[in-house]
Scaffold this active site. Structure first.
Site, PDB file in Angstrom:
ATOM      1  N   ARG A  16       0.828  -1.209   0.000  1.00  0.00           N
ATOM      2  CA  ARG A  16       0.000   0.000   0.000  1.00  0.00           C
ATOM      3  C   ARG A  16       0.862   1.257   0.000  1.00  0.00           C
ATOM      4  O   ARG A  16       0.517   2.274  -0.628  1.00  0.00           O
ATOM      5  CB  ARG A  16      -0.942  -0.016   1.219  1.00  0.00           C
TER       6      ARG A  16
ATOM      7  N   GLN B 202      -9.514   9.627   7.435  1.00  0.00           N
ATOM      8  CA  GLN B 202      -9.315   8.242   7.886  1.00  0.00           C
ATOM      9  C   GLN B 202      -8.250   7.580   7.018  1.00  0.00           C
ATOM     10  O   GLN B 202      -7.797   6.486   7.317  1.00  0.00           O
ATOM     11  CB  GLN B 202     -10.618   7.447   7.786  1.00  0.00           C
TER      12      GLN B 202
ATOM     13  N   HIS C 184      -6.092   8.089  11.527  1.00  0.00           N
ATOM     14  CA  HIS C 184      -5.644   6.686  11.461  1.00  0.00           C
ATOM     15  C   HIS C 184      -4.159   6.584  11.164  1.00  0.00           C
ATOM     16  O   HIS C 184      -3.680   5.515  10.771  1.00  0.00           O
ATOM     17  CB  HIS C 184      -6.441   5.914  10.400  1.00  0.00           C
TER      18      HIS C 184
ATOM     19  N   CYS D  52      16.139   3.785  19.700  1.00  0.00           N
ATOM     20  CA  CYS D  52      16.572   2.820  20.739  1.00  0.00           C
ATOM     21  C   CYS D  52      17.201   1.572  20.131  1.00  0.00           C
ATOM     22  O   CYS D  52      17.709   0.722  20.860  1.00  0.00           O
ATOM     23  CB  CYS D  52      15.368   2.415  21.601  1.00  0.00           C
TER      24      CYS D  52
ATOM     25  N   LEU E 110     -20.271   7.822  -3.288  1.00  0.00           N
ATOM     26  CA  LEU E 110     -20.725   7.158  -4.524  1.00  0.00           C
ATOM     27  C   LEU E 110     -22.091   6.524  -4.293  1.00  0.00           C
ATOM     28  O   LEU E 110     -23.009   6.645  -5.091  1.00  0.00           O
ATOM     29  CB  LEU E 110     -19.698   6.096  -4.929  1.00  0.00           C
TER      30      LEU E 110
HETATM   31  N1  APR Z   1     -16.272   8.674  -5.036  1.00  0.00           N
HETATM   32  C1  APR Z   1     -16.933   8.821  -3.855  1.00  0.00           C
HETATM   33  N2  APR Z   1     -17.157   7.811  -2.991  1.00  0.00           N
HETATM   34  C2  APR Z   1     -16.672   6.607  -3.331  1.00  0.00           C
HETATM   35  C3  APR Z   1     -15.969   6.369  -4.538  1.00  0.00           C
HETATM   36  C4  APR Z   1     -15.781   7.466  -5.406  1.00  0.00           C
HETATM   37  N3  APR Z   1     -15.126   7.333  -6.577  1.00  0.00           N
HETATM   38  N4  APR Z   1     -15.638   5.047  -4.593  1.00  0.00           N
HETATM   39  C5  APR Z   1     -16.105   4.492  -3.451  1.00  0.00           C
HETATM   40  N5  APR Z   1     -16.744   5.415  -2.702  1.00  0.00           N
HETATM   41  C6  APR Z   1     -17.382   5.249  -1.386  1.00  0.00           C
HETATM   42  C7  APR Z   1     -18.105   3.929  -1.235  1.00  0.00           C
HETATM   43  O1  APR Z   1     -19.456   4.056  -1.647  1.00  0.00           O
HETATM   44  C8  APR Z   1     -17.998   3.695   0.282  1.00  0.00           C
HETATM   45  O2  APR Z   1     -19.113   4.246   0.961  1.00  0.00           O
HETATM   46  O3  APR Z   1     -16.363   5.265  -0.434  1.00  0.00           O
HETATM   47  C9  APR Z   1     -16.738   4.457   0.682  1.00  0.00           C
HETATM   48  C10 APR Z   1     -15.582   3.562   1.050  1.00  0.00           C
HETATM   49  O4  APR Z   1     -15.943   2.884   2.218  1.00  0.00           O
HETATM   50  P1  APR Z   1     -14.860   1.938   2.922  1.00  0.00           P
HETATM   51  O5  APR Z   1     -14.219   1.072   1.912  1.00  0.00           O
HETATM   52  O6  APR Z   1     -15.544   1.317   4.102  1.00  0.00           O
HETATM   53  O7  APR Z   1     -13.720   2.927   3.424  1.00  0.00           O
HETATM   54  P2  APR Z   1     -13.758   3.879   4.695  1.00  0.00           P
HETATM   55  O8  APR Z   1     -15.147   4.316   4.998  1.00  0.00           O
HETATM   56  O9  APR Z   1     -12.733   4.925   4.493  1.00  0.00           O
HETATM   57  O10 APR Z   1     -13.269   2.906   5.878  1.00  0.00           O
HETATM   58  C11 APR Z   1     -13.091   3.498   7.136  1.00  0.00           C
HETATM   59  O11 APR Z   1     -12.229   1.399   7.974  1.00  0.00           O
HETATM   60  O12 APR Z   1     -10.978  -0.459   7.685  1.00  0.00           O
HETATM   61  C12 APR Z   1     -10.990   0.783   8.261  1.00  0.00           C
HETATM   62  O13 APR Z   1      -9.058   2.006   8.747  1.00  0.00           O
HETATM   63  C13 APR Z   1      -9.897   1.642   7.695  1.00  0.00           C
HETATM   64  O14 APR Z   1      -9.930   4.041   7.462  1.00  0.00           O
HETATM   65  C14 APR Z   1     -10.632   2.855   7.145  1.00  0.00           C
HETATM   66  C15 APR Z   1     -11.971   2.795   7.857  1.00  0.00           C
END
Ligand code: APR
Length: 231
Positions: free
Chosen positions: A56, A88, A106, A136, A199
């Site tokens: 990543r 996040q 995070h 250390c 989205l």
């Molecule tokens: N534009 C806008 N929104 C988008 C797009 C896009 N191109 N592509 C995906 N999404 C939205 C999806 O609809 C979804 O609601 O982004 C969101 C991604 O959700 P997750 O994958 O759950 O990511 P996130 O909400 O950031 O997760 C939160 O969970 O696992 C932990 O630490 C990790 O920071 C992360 C936290």
């Protein structure tokens, strides 16, 4: 002047080519959280965790900020009040777009943390087991990212900002992970107007005054332009 607090999640970086977690084929469909995103997983097999974050880190270093990140920098530079970005994400793309004072609740892929003495330093592109701590010398470095079961960073600061936000906007997050998923309730209690740009509707969509659906690279620039036009 009105303070804007913006929460971002993996969705804002999706169009920069970085995978999200819970979308179809996302990171949590490819890896078990308990293996790569918990302190127990790191203690059990640090090599697996380093491999996950190395991939990543390399990917994030090659990614470019997209129009959504760039629009938030434009908002920070042109809004007459404070614009606080709480992310996040650990990919560093907000700073790559020129945003400032980003709050990384995070942590960041760029950070390394010594589990012996808590020293923090800039991680090498690829971390390995036994990475010596520059302070250390201990061989127990980990990525400086917050794992499940750990307390996110800067929570007091974040709640202070939410307490006097006039506008709270959530961008690209599924609203499934706390405490971030509850920020909209804090903002609402402070009297802020709340907007979700996503989205698909997040789990918390019904808590927002307004939900704007679509890809962030289209919805965020439009939202910023409208906000600046009306300011
Ligand atoms: N534009 C806008 N929104 C988008 C797009 C896009 N191109 N592509 C995906 N999404 C939205 C999806 O609809 C979804 O609601 O982004 C969101 C991604 O959700 P997750 O994958 O759950 O990511 P996130 O909400 O950031 O997760 C939160 O969970 O696992 C932990 O630490 C990790 O920071 C992360 C936290």
């Amino acid at each position: 002047m009105e303070k804007i607090v913006i929460l971002t999640g993996a969705g804002i970086s999706a169009e920069s080519g970085l995978g999200t977690f819970r979308d179809e084929g996302g990171l949590w469909a490819q890896h078990r959280i308990e293996d790569v995103a918990t302190p127990e997983g790191f203690a059990r097999n640090p090599a697996v965790v380093h491999k996950f974050y190395n991939a990543r880190r390399v990917q994030a270093a090659q990614a470019q900020p997209n129009p959504a990140h760039i629009a938030l920098t434009h908002l920070q530079r042109n809004w007459p009040g404070e614009v606080i970005i709480v992310t996040q994400n650990v990919d560093g793309l907000h700073e790559a777009a020129g945003s400032e004072n980003v709050i990384h609740m995070h942590g960041t892929l760029a950070g390394a943390l010594c589990t012996t003495c808590d020293h923090r330093w800039v991680a090498p592109p690829e971390m390995s087991v036994g990475e010596p701590c520059p302070a250390c010398g201990g061989p127990t470095a980990r990525p400086d990212v917050v794992w499940f079961g750990e307390m996110p960073y800067f929570m007091d600061l974040i709640y202070d900002h939410l307490a006097n936000a006039a506008i709270f906007t959530s961008i690209g997050t599924s609203g499934q992970v706390y405490p971030a998923a509850a920020f909209v309730h804090e903002a609402t209690m402070s009297g802020a107007r709340t907007v979700e740009l996503n989205l698909d509707p997040s789990s918390g969509a019904s808590s927002f005054d307004q939900v704007i659906l679509g890809p962030a690279s289209e919805t965020v620039p439009r939202w910023v332009q409208k906000l600046l036009r009306e300011s």
